[in-house]
Design an enzyme around this catalytic site. Sequence first.
Site, PDB file in Angstrom:
ATOM      1  N   GLY A 158      14.226 -14.162  58.482  1.00 23.68           N
ATOM      2  CA  GLY A 158      14.461 -13.959  56.875  1.00 23.68           C
ATOM      3  C   GLY A 158      14.960 -12.333  56.760  1.00 23.68           C
ATOM      4  N   ARG A 159      14.770 -12.285  56.369  1.00 25.33           N
ATOM      5  CA  ARG A 159      15.258 -10.857  55.250  1.00 25.33           C
ATOM      6  C   ARG A 159      14.158 -10.190  56.361  1.00 25.33           C
ATOM      7  NH1 ARG A 159      15.858 -13.502  50.708  1.00 25.33           N
ATOM      8  NH2 ARG A 159      17.606 -13.156  49.122  1.00 25.33           N
ATOM      9  N   ILE A 160      12.707 -10.168  56.511  1.00 32.46           N
ATOM     10  CA  ILE A 160      11.750  -9.179  56.091  1.00 32.46           C
ATOM     11  C   ILE A 160      11.559  -9.039  58.326  1.00 32.46           C
ATOM     12  CG2 ILE A 160       9.784  -8.645  56.212  1.00 32.46           C
ATOM     13  CD1 ILE A 160       9.246  -9.845  53.040  1.00 32.46           C
ATOM     14  N   ARG A 166       2.288 -14.494  55.269  1.00 30.85           N
ATOM     15  CA  ARG A 166       0.900 -15.092  53.932  1.00 30.85           C
ATOM     16  C   ARG A 166      -0.417 -15.312  54.509  1.00 30.85           C
ATOM     17  NH1 ARG A 166       3.035 -13.092  49.927  1.00 30.85           N
ATOM     18  NH2 ARG A 166       3.532 -13.755  48.101  1.00 30.85           N
ATOM     19  N   GLU A 219      -7.893 -14.895  49.942  1.00 36.40           N
ATOM     20  CA  GLU A 219      -7.150 -13.292  48.375  1.00 36.40           C
ATOM     21  C   GLU A 219      -7.651 -13.399  47.035  1.00 36.40           C
ATOM     22  OE1 GLU A 219      -3.829 -11.634  48.740  1.00 36.40           O
ATOM     23  OE2 GLU A 219      -3.095 -11.815  51.039  1.00 36.40           O
ATOM     24  N   HIS A 274      -3.470  -6.963  51.030  1.00 36.15           N
ATOM     25  CA  HIS A 274      -1.438  -7.161  50.411  1.00 36.15           C
ATOM     26  C   HIS A 274      -0.712  -5.977  49.789  1.00 36.15           C
ATOM     27  CE1 HIS A 274       0.195 -11.070  49.798  1.00 36.15           C
ATOM     28  NE2 HIS A 274       0.947 -10.108  49.781  1.00 36.15           N
ATOM     29  N   ILE A 275      -0.135  -4.978  50.939  1.00 37.48           N
ATOM     30  CA  ILE A 275       0.152  -3.751  50.493  1.00 37.48           C
ATOM     31  C   ILE A 275       1.484  -3.417  50.856  1.00 37.48           C
ATOM     32  CG2 ILE A 275      -1.998  -2.123  49.822  1.00 37.48           C
ATOM     33  CD1 ILE A 275      -0.847  -1.218  52.916  1.00 37.48           C
ATOM     34  N   GLY A 276       2.064  -4.661  52.011  1.00 39.10           N
ATOM     35  CA  GLY A 276       3.200  -4.770  52.382  1.00 39.10           C
ATOM     36  C   GLY A 276       4.597  -3.911  51.619  1.00 39.10           C
TER      37      GLY A 276
HETATM   38  C1  DGY Z   1       5.778 -11.175  47.714  1.00 42.06           C
HETATM   39  O1  DGY Z   1       6.524  -9.871  47.275  1.00 42.06           O
HETATM   40  O2  DGY Z   1       5.828 -11.874  47.911  1.00 42.06           O
HETATM   41  C2  DGY Z   1       4.712 -10.302  49.046  1.00 42.06           C
HETATM   42  O3  DGY Z   1       3.747 -10.688  49.203  1.00 42.06           O
HETATM   43  C3  DGY Z   1       4.273  -9.061  47.705  1.00 42.06           C
HETATM   44  O4  DGY Z   1       5.043  -7.881  47.630  1.00 42.06           O
END
Ligand code: DGY
Length: 317
Positions: A154-156, A236, A265, A283-285
């Site tokens: 996808g985008r990421i 996730r 989490e 979770h600092i993406g």
């Molecule tokens: C999201 O947006 O789903 C990320 O996990 C946090 O920015």
Amino acid sequence: MHKIYVTYPFPDGWLSLLNGKVEIEVQPKNQFLSSNELGERLKNKDGAIVLLSDKIDKTVLNKAKNLKVISNYAVGHDNIDINEAKKRGIIVTNTPDILTNATAELTVCLIFTLIRRIIESREFLRLGKFTGWEPDLLLGYELKGKLVGILGVGRIGTEVSRKLHALGAEIVYYDSSKKKEFEKETEAKKKDLKWILNNADIISIHLPLTKDTHHLIDEKELSLMKETAFLINTGRGSIINESALADALRLGKIGGAALDVFEHEPGVNPHLLRLKNVVVTPHIGSATYRARKGMAEIACKNLLAALEGEEPLYRVV
Ligand code: DGY
């Protein structure tokens, strides 16, 4: 004026687009509400801005009788019971795009941190173990020439692939459909999951969490990976069976892991915190000033548009 509930006290100015347009109630920091309590807070509200850590389940929705829009401050929306929201005609929105680059950069950062043993190196210095330069001290791997398996483009996943391709990695990908433009741009090849598990040097997860992807990487899948392979997850946590991963890492069945997300989490399997070949971040993406402030603006725009009966920028249902 529409009544809004916001589940976090965002930094000053981040929600300024809402000023004068809606009546806002903000949940104080570190106040953790049960579904019943959150439902109570939402009872007379028309809209809500919620975090990925807020579980918006049937119990919440049953109480939130007036709710017209849930503006999720995240791209992932596995925290919301989408079917239940849809049944009730509640619009759900999210915040993609703005966080793509930040998350992709963190993924690349985690890969280098892991394969060049940055955390171990810092610890080595900190403990006063550096007694002089040695030819075989803290050897790691180079990314250039490595085969990287991207799960989900996808985008990421696409942006991570672009960056890794530019750094000389060879890309293979697992996705439900063939992506011709993506293949042209990154010279990536589509493979099935088993092939990627068997062959990739690095595997990076960028799939959404759904019933189908829950524990996609379990004991069996981990056993198919090369002993030297590295697993990266900035998607996730529950896509990986975390305790199976901890076992595989402890027993040296795979080379290492870098994880920004966890199955339960904020809890993290304690083994993952102790192992040398594991890099963990909380979770600092998307945690850059640009991305997080931008997400807030989009969450506001989504919310206001939906309340005004207009099409939000990013609608999930
Ligand atoms: C999201 O947006 O789903 C990320 O996990 C946090 O920015």
